[in-house]
Design a protein around this motif. Sequence first.
Motif, PDB file in Angstrom:
ATOM      1  N   LYS A 106      -1.692 -10.220  26.641  1.00 28.09           N
ATOM      2  CA  LYS A 106      -2.105 -11.554  27.074  1.00 28.09           C
ATOM      3  C   LYS A 106      -3.614 -11.627  27.076  1.00 28.09           C
ATOM      4  O   LYS A 106      -4.271 -10.635  27.393  1.00 28.09           O
ATOM      5  N   PHE A 107      -4.145 -12.763  26.727  1.00 33.17           N
ATOM      6  CA  PHE A 107      -5.585 -12.949  26.913  1.00 33.17           C
ATOM      7  C   PHE A 107      -5.916 -14.379  27.316  1.00 33.17           C
ATOM      8  O   PHE A 107      -5.142 -15.300  27.067  1.00 33.17           O
ATOM      9  N   SER A 108      -7.040 -14.505  28.010  1.00 31.24           N
ATOM     10  CA  SER A 108      -7.508 -15.798  28.469  1.00 31.24           C
ATOM     11  C   SER A 108      -8.674 -16.255  27.610  1.00 31.24           C
ATOM     12  O   SER A 108      -9.481 -15.437  27.181  1.00 31.24           O
ATOM     13  N   GLU A 127     -16.273  -3.828  25.485  1.00 30.02           N
ATOM     14  CA  GLU A 127     -15.070  -3.250  24.885  1.00 30.02           C
ATOM     15  C   GLU A 127     -14.551  -2.109  25.735  1.00 30.02           C
ATOM     16  O   GLU A 127     -15.290  -1.193  26.101  1.00 30.02           O
ATOM     17  N   ASN A 128     -13.287  -2.201  26.047  1.00 31.21           N
ATOM     18  CA  ASN A 128     -12.633  -1.190  26.861  1.00 31.21           C
ATOM     19  C   ASN A 128     -11.149  -1.439  26.691  1.00 31.21           C
ATOM     20  O   ASN A 128     -10.740  -2.109  25.751  1.00 31.21           O
ATOM     21  N   LEU A 129     -10.332  -0.908  27.609  1.00 25.53           N
ATOM     22  CA  LEU A 129      -8.918  -1.265  27.607  1.00 25.53           C
ATOM     23  C   LEU A 129      -8.821  -2.793  27.634  1.00 25.53           C
ATOM     24  O   LEU A 129      -8.039  -3.402  26.928  1.00 25.53           O
ATOM     25  N   MET A 130      -9.670  -3.383  28.496  1.00 25.32           N
ATOM     26  CA  MET A 130      -9.784  -4.833  28.518  1.00 25.32           C
ATOM     27  C   MET A 130     -11.094  -5.212  27.828  1.00 25.32           C
ATOM     28  O   MET A 130     -12.136  -4.684  28.168  1.00 25.32           O
ATOM     29  N   SER A 131     -11.003  -6.073  26.837  1.00 27.38           N
ATOM     30  CA  SER A 131     -12.207  -6.450  26.105  1.00 27.38           C
ATOM     31  C   SER A 131     -12.632  -7.856  26.498  1.00 27.38           C
ATOM     32  O   SER A 131     -11.837  -8.644  26.987  1.00 27.38           O
ATOM     33  N   MET A 132     -13.879  -8.135  26.264  1.00 23.26           N
ATOM     34  CA  MET A 132     -14.379  -9.475  26.562  1.00 23.26           C
ATOM     35  C   MET A 132     -15.498  -9.862  25.609  1.00 23.26           C
ATOM     36  O   MET A 132     -16.357  -9.049  25.299  1.00 23.26           O
ATOM     37  N   VAL A 174     -11.018 -12.971  27.058  1.00 23.90           N
ATOM     38  CA  VAL A 174     -10.920 -11.738  27.830  1.00 23.90           C
ATOM     39  C   VAL A 174      -9.454 -11.350  27.993  1.00 23.90           C
ATOM     40  O   VAL A 174      -8.594 -12.193  28.189  1.00 23.90           O
ATOM     41  N   GLY A 175      -9.174 -10.057  27.865  1.00 32.26           N
ATOM     42  CA  GLY A 175      -7.803  -9.592  28.040  1.00 32.26           C
ATOM     43  C   GLY A 175      -7.635  -8.187  27.503  1.00 32.26           C
ATOM     44  O   GLY A 175      -8.562  -7.613  26.929  1.00 32.26           O
ATOM     45  N   LYS A 176      -6.428  -7.655  27.669  1.00 26.44           N
ATOM     46  CA  LYS A 176      -6.138  -6.314  27.158  1.00 26.44           C
ATOM     47  C   LYS A 176      -5.834  -6.416  25.676  1.00 26.44           C
ATOM     48  O   LYS A 176      -4.672  -6.346  25.253  1.00 26.44           O
TER      49      LYS A 176
END
Lengths: 221, 340
Positions: free
Chosen positions: B285-287, B303-308, B321-323
């Motif tokens: 899912k991402f927003s 950048e990570n498990l969750m990126s933005m 933003v999201g995984k």
Amino acid sequence: MTDNQYEYMSALMDSELEQQPVNAENLNALVRNDDMRTRWQHYHLIGAMLRNEAKTAMPMDISAAVAEQVAAEPVIIAPKHGLLRKAQLKSWLKPAANIAIAASVALVTVLGVTQYQRVDDGSMVATEQSSRGFQPALQTVPLGVVGNPLSYNASQAQPTAAQESLSAQQQARLQSQVQAFMVDHQLQLQWHTPMTISEQVKPAEKEIHPENEEPLKPRPQ
Amino acid sequence: MSRYIVGVIVAFGLNAFVPNIAQALQGQTNSFITEQIEQQQALARASAEGEQWFKRMQEALNSLNYRASFIAMQPSGLQAYRWLHSVTPAGNHIEVIEGLNGPHNQAIRINSQVTYLSSVSDAYSVLSNTLSSPILSGLYGEYSAISHAYNVVAVGGDRVVDRDAQHLRIIPHARDRYLYSVWVDRETGLLLGVNTYLPSGDIVEQVLLTSIHVQAEPLTELEQLEQQWDNLPTNQGPVATPATATKWQFGWLPPGFRLERQQRVRVAMNGPVAEHFMFSDGMAKFSVYISEGNDQVVPVQYENLMSMVSVKHNNYAVTAVGKIPLKIAQQVTAAVRLTP
């Protein structure tokens, strides 16, 4: 305060009470009086200094700071979107509570995955100190981390070479922006109820799948 | 008698070898085609098996009475959780996931009401069929909710937490997003572990059950919880702020992602007012947030498990933003346009 009471306190400290009994009334008078409390601390501090036990770097009085912090603590923190009472919403929006909100949000969403790596380049330390020792539990990776595969870099507007020259203020701003959006996404994830979708939005597919919402079952009697 | 049995075994063994021998005798072109067909058949079998296992897991997660604990390994480190689920005699589905480190925090789901309790903040409830935890909500849901974007393939047996486990891989049709491995307990059908991988194959998140206990009758603590239902904070009801902006056009979305909802929000922590879109492909899912006419949002990538990714177009800023991998966030944000 009478000299009598000071003597009493002094004797109490040194465990040399002979004439006066240790009773609730006496102790109450000691505890409830600001002047007496301060004096009690001073006596102990003097004693510690004399015995060479005091460390200069040690915060001298935590109790006041703690009391102050508890008073300043925001009431709540949670998603807005009308899920909260108005009063709580107010405290949510209060700018002064910003840092505390960051910490609390992290705790609220700890069941999710909002946790960020912390790279100690000293930039966070300043923030922590300026917020009266309230340590944000949620921290993002600061800029200019070289060799970190999980890179964090300013895009277009901020060329890569300029990263390290970003001021602490700019860094803090970027960090709080990343935090804010990540926290908000976490909060949005908690809330699955599908809503009406505008027809005019044009994603690749317009199909919406309500998540087979089942009505609340009757409550047990 | 014994000779007869041996004969049967030999015949059986020969039978198994016959296709192989036949294949070996065929010409090279023929054998290549046969291999292809066999591979496809094997994949189809593995997918059918995967689907069955996925459905069995989904059924088990939603119907069994279980008490488990698990650990989640994320870029930030290890976290431990307790996980309880029961269906009470009254027919209520009750699920609790509780963090075991740091301040107390608990998520309680009774049917489709989820309450978040924490020792450091007020409790609140939201309407949702799944509670937000390291266990991906896609695993609780229907197979059909992910099958448009993923293949679930049974890849064999394994031993996890000293249990006989079935290993499933959840492979996206489009290789631009995360992949998942899931281990299912062959006896009960319950989930034993989940791994999340980058498209490159590197692992980014791991959930592993450390203990699991299944019983026929509902867990007593959950029945007690049911009694206290009335004391739980009531749902304030999602006050839907109607989507105001209908002028945004997403020029590109990763295939399989669908818009789940749209609303107007003020971003957490005194962020900007923005139009919010939630996209999902069943697993990820991402927003997307679009805010107009202010300079509160500066371009940034994380950048990570969750990126933005935040980008600025003319007079509006777009944040995804999201995984999801960074690349998806970059492409989505770059392609958002204002309808003329």
